[in-house]
Motif scaffolding. Structure first.
Motif, short mmCIF file in Angstrom:
data_model
loop_
_atom_site.label_atom_id
_atom_site.label_comp_id
_atom_site.label_asym_id
_atom_site.label_seq_id
_atom_site.Cartn_x
_atom_site.Cartn_y
_atom_site.Cartn_z
N THR A 199 0.82 -1.21 0.00
CA THR A 199 0.00 0.00 0.00
C THR A 199 0.86 1.27 0.00
O THR A 199 0.32 2.37 0.02
N ARG A 200 2.16 1.12 -0.02
CA ARG A 200 3.08 2.25 -0.01
C ARG A 200 3.04 2.99 -1.35
O ARG A 200 2.93 2.37 -2.40
N LYS A 201 3.16 4.32 -1.30
CA LYS A 201 3.21 5.12 -2.53
C LYS A 201 4.45 4.74 -3.33
O LYS A 201 5.50 4.42 -2.77
N LEU A 202 4.32 4.81 -4.67
CA LEU A 202 5.38 4.34 -5.53
C LEU A 202 6.70 5.06 -5.28
O LEU A 202 7.75 4.42 -5.16
N HIS A 203 6.69 6.39 -5.18
CA HIS A 203 7.95 7.12 -5.01
C HIS A 203 8.60 6.81 -3.67
O HIS A 203 9.83 6.83 -3.56
N GLU A 204 7.80 6.48 -2.65
CA GLU A 204 8.38 6.10 -1.36
C GLU A 204 9.00 4.71 -1.44
O GLU A 204 10.09 4.47 -0.89
N ALA A 205 8.32 3.78 -2.11
CA ALA A 205 8.85 2.42 -2.26
C ALA A 205 10.16 2.44 -3.04
O ALA A 205 11.14 1.78 -2.68
N PHE A 206 10.19 3.22 -4.12
CA PHE A 206 11.40 3.30 -4.93
C PHE A 206 12.55 3.92 -4.15
O PHE A 206 13.69 3.44 -4.22
N ALA A 207 12.27 4.99 -3.41
CA ALA A 207 13.32 5.66 -2.63
C ALA A 207 13.95 4.70 -1.63
O ALA A 207 15.17 4.73 -1.41
N TYR A 208 13.14 3.85 -1.02
CA TYR A 208 13.67 2.92 -0.02
C TYR A 208 14.49 1.81 -0.68
O TYR A 208 15.63 1.54 -0.27
N VAL A 209 13.95 1.17 -1.70
CA VAL A 209 14.61 0.01 -2.30
C VAL A 209 15.84 0.41 -3.09
O VAL A 209 16.85 -0.32 -3.11
N SER A 210 15.80 1.57 -3.76
CA SER A 210 16.91 1.95 -4.63
C SER A 210 18.21 2.19 -3.87
O SER A 210 19.30 2.08 -4.44
N GLU A 211 18.13 2.54 -2.56
CA GLU A 211 19.35 2.59 -1.76
C GLU A 211 19.59 1.16 -1.27
O GLU A 211 19.15 0.76 -0.19
N PHE A 212 20.30 0.37 -2.10
CA PHE A 212 20.29 -1.08 -1.95
C PHE A 212 21.03 -1.57 -0.72
O PHE A 212 20.90 -2.73 -0.33
N TRP A 241 15.55 -5.63 15.67
CA TRP A 241 14.99 -4.42 15.08
C TRP A 241 14.18 -4.70 13.82
O TRP A 241 14.45 -5.64 13.08
N ASN A 242 13.22 -3.83 13.59
CA ASN A 242 12.45 -3.85 12.36
C ASN A 242 13.12 -2.91 11.34
O ASN A 242 13.97 -2.10 11.68
N ALA A 243 12.70 -3.04 10.11
CA ALA A 243 13.22 -2.18 9.04
C ALA A 243 12.83 -0.72 9.30
O ALA A 243 11.78 -0.44 9.89
N LEU A 244 13.67 0.19 8.84
CA LEU A 244 13.38 1.62 8.92
C LEU A 244 13.21 2.14 7.49
O LEU A 244 14.18 2.48 6.82
N SER A 245 11.96 2.17 7.02
CA SER A 245 11.69 2.54 5.63
C SER A 245 11.06 3.92 5.51
O SER A 245 10.42 4.23 4.51
N ALA A 246 11.24 4.75 6.52
CA ALA A 246 10.61 6.07 6.55
C ALA A 246 11.00 6.90 5.33
O ALA A 246 12.16 6.89 4.89
N TYR A 247 10.03 7.65 4.81
CA TYR A 247 10.26 8.58 3.71
C TYR A 247 10.40 9.96 4.33
O TYR A 247 9.46 10.51 4.90
N MET A 248 11.61 10.55 4.22
CA MET A 248 11.91 11.78 4.94
C MET A 248 12.10 12.99 4.01
O MET A 248 12.49 14.06 4.48
N TYR A 249 11.81 12.83 2.72
CA TYR A 249 12.06 13.92 1.78
C TYR A 249 11.19 15.14 2.05
O TYR A 249 11.51 16.24 1.60
N ASP A 250 10.10 14.96 2.76
CA ASP A 250 9.22 16.09 3.08
C ASP A 250 9.33 16.50 4.55
O ASP A 250 8.44 17.17 5.09
N ARG A 251 10.44 16.15 5.20
CA ARG A 251 10.63 16.44 6.61
C ARG A 251 11.83 17.37 6.81
O ARG A 251 12.88 17.20 6.19
N HIS A 252 11.68 18.32 7.74
CA HIS A 252 12.73 19.29 8.05
C HIS A 252 13.24 19.02 9.46
O HIS A 252 12.48 19.03 10.43
N VAL A 253 14.54 18.78 9.58
CA VAL A 253 15.17 18.43 10.85
C VAL A 253 16.10 19.55 11.28
O VAL A 253 16.96 19.98 10.51
N VAL A 254 15.94 20.02 12.51
CA VAL A 254 16.89 20.95 13.12
C VAL A 254 17.67 20.16 14.16
O VAL A 254 17.09 19.55 15.06
N ILE A 255 19.01 20.15 14.02
CA ILE A 255 19.84 19.37 14.94
C ILE A 255 21.00 20.21 15.44
O ILE A 255 21.70 20.85 14.65
N THR A 256 21.20 20.24 16.75
CA THR A 256 22.30 20.99 17.34
C THR A 256 23.52 20.08 17.52
O THR A 256 23.38 18.87 17.69
#
Length: 486
Positions: A21-34, A187-202
């Motif tokens: 049920t994952r969106k195509l661009h999210e599935a591709f982004a995860y798998v393509s980083e092999f 651990w379980n897989a970490l397949s998060a799609y983060m292209y639309d997320r903004h992270v501030v890290i100190t």
């Protein structure tokens, strides 16, 4: 489907399909980083990328199998959101593997096609046991299906784990790289799609912070690195872009031990108005002997407690704009030994110990983690704290040389220490819990002894003191009203 060809049955073909049920661009982004294959193929022991930058034609990977041999992949054709074609080389066989992605009414279809070419002796064995290859393919694709569905439950607190923490040997053992290696098996897989997320890290130019920044950049997140040294930061950004291919990396200059800098940073971010999806309070250092900042604050208190408090409080509105925002506070196992001293927050009484001041400040940040979690639960903001374990960083070498000498063979590398930061920032299941303390993606108790537990009155006193200092250190003063003229 499995087929065999050739007089000696040297070529074996697998052709398998899953639908998710994952969106195509999210599935591709995860798998393509092999290199992430180790997360979903149980036959893989470890995987590493041998080239830098985003996945694409020419990207190469080393996949170490649990059976004791290695596979070497190279992407030879790459169509974004459509298809990967890879060559595979090993001592046992060569192969061509293709992964094709297509959109369905409910998500994405992933088709895996592989042609394995075995030398004659191994081909005979493969011919006698075709079910083995079929099982290997089915197991890997089922792992990928689970990874892409990303429907994992949040790890719950364990009474057994809590009891082990209270015993010196099991508790300390978990802080080492051996504890990390043991925990990651669950651990379980970490397949998060983060292209639309903004992270501030100190504190993101070295050690754990830099490792977390790289991991999040690899997941596609936009990063704002809060740093003190502009030249060093620019070099870090260049290296991160080269390593990950992610160009959305920004710099904000601020010394988190100086409240004028913290307020100015918050002012700039608020003025820009961009939502903050994840805030990671990581900047830290251990100081000996006792020192004060130019603002007259004890350095440990300023850097480790007051700075994160002011930044997080002031960015609340930007966090609230996000869908499923997160705050990750980086703590230390040293806090287990200390109770917050609300009448001596700046370590002015008695003999000063940098380690004690550090641990007390981290204890205070744990209290804030729990308070923010309660206060902001209606704003869809999860707030969690984590312990990276014992990590081999420049800070440990410089601040705790004797500790480093004794423990260096057991220390984790920064990437291992940063993993739980990344998991709390990215994992879908991590957003479902708030106000907890984590080590290696597992919940741990925030106290090991009643002697470190603060009273409700002490907790309130801490919050009042921090709120007062937030106001008195503010750089933006209210404008005075002009007198009326006749």
């Amino acid at each position: 489907m499995l087929t065999m060809e050739g007089n000696m049955s040297k070529v074996i073909t697998l052709d398998k399909t899953i639908e998710v049920t994952r969106k195509l661009h999210e599935a591709f982004a995860y798998v393509s980083e092999f290199s992430r294959i180790e997360q979903w193929d149980p036959a893989v022991a470890s995987a590493s990328k041998l080239t830098t930058g985003k996945p694409g034609i020419g990207s190469r990977y080393q996949i170490d199998m649990k059976a004791g041999f290695s596979l070497y992949y190279e992407i030879i054709e790459f169509e974004v959101n459509k298809r990967l074609l890879m060559t595979v080389d090993s001592t046992l066989f060569t192969a061509i593997e293709e992964i094709v992605f297509t959109t369905t009414d409910t998500g994405t279809k992933v088709r895996y096609i592989a042609n394995f070419n075995f030398p004659a002796p191994i081909a005979i064995i493969s011919r006698l046991n075709p079910a083995v290859m079929n099982w290997v393919g089915n197991t890997a694709l089922e792992g990928l299906r689970k990874a892409l569905e990303d429907n994992f439950t949040t790890p719950k607190a364990s009474n057994v784990l809590a009891a082990a923490d209270k015993l010196i040997l099991p508790g300390v053992w978990r802080f080492t790289r051996l504890g990390y290696t043991s925990s990651r098996k669950r651990w379980n897989a970490l397949s998060a799609y983060m292209y639309d997320r903004h992270v501030v890290i100190t504190g993101a130019t070295s050690g754990i912070g830099l490792a977390a920044a790289k991991q999040l950049a690899e997941l596609g997140a936009e990063l704002t690195l809060v740093v003190r040294d502009k030249n060093k930061a620019q070099q870090v950004v260049r290296e991160l872009i080269e390593q990950t291919g992610n160009t959305r990396i920004n710099i904000e200059l601020a010394d988190m031990s100086l409240m004028k800098d913290v307020h100015a940073l918050a002012d700039r971010l608020l003025k820009a108005g961009n939502q903050v999806d994840i805030l990671i309070n990581n900047a830290g250092a251990l100081f000996n002997p006792r020192k004060q900042t130019t603002e007259g604050l004890e350095q440990s208190f300023a850097l480790l407690l007051l700075g994160p408090y002011i930044l997080t409080e002031r960015l609340h509105s930007l966090l609230a704009k996000s869908e499923s925002a997160r705050v990750v506070n980086v703590l230390s196992g040293g806090m287990y030994s200390q109770k917050i001293q609300v009448n001596d927050l700046q370590s002015q009484r008695g003999e000063y110990s940098g380690s004690t001041a550090y641990a007390r400040a981290k204890r205070g940040l744990m209290i804030l983690t729990e308070e923010w979690a309660k206060r902001w639960q209606g704003d869809d903001i999860s707030v969690n704290a984590m312990h990276p374990g014992w990590v081999d960083t420049p800070g440990v070498v410089n601040a705790l040389p004797e500790f480093y000498r004794v423990t260096k063979c057991f220390l984790r590398n920064p990437e291992q220490g940063a993993d739980t930061i990344t998991w709390l920032a990215a994992a879908k299941e991590a957003s479902k819990v708030s106000g907890k303390f984590w080590l290696d993606r597992e919940q741990h108790p925030s106290h090991l002894s009643k002697r470190t537990v603060e009273t409700a009155a002490q907790r309130k006193q801490l919050l009042v003191a921090l709120e007062k200092l937030e106001k008195t250190t503010a750089t933006t003063k209210p404008k005075q009203r002009k007198k009326a003229t006749s």
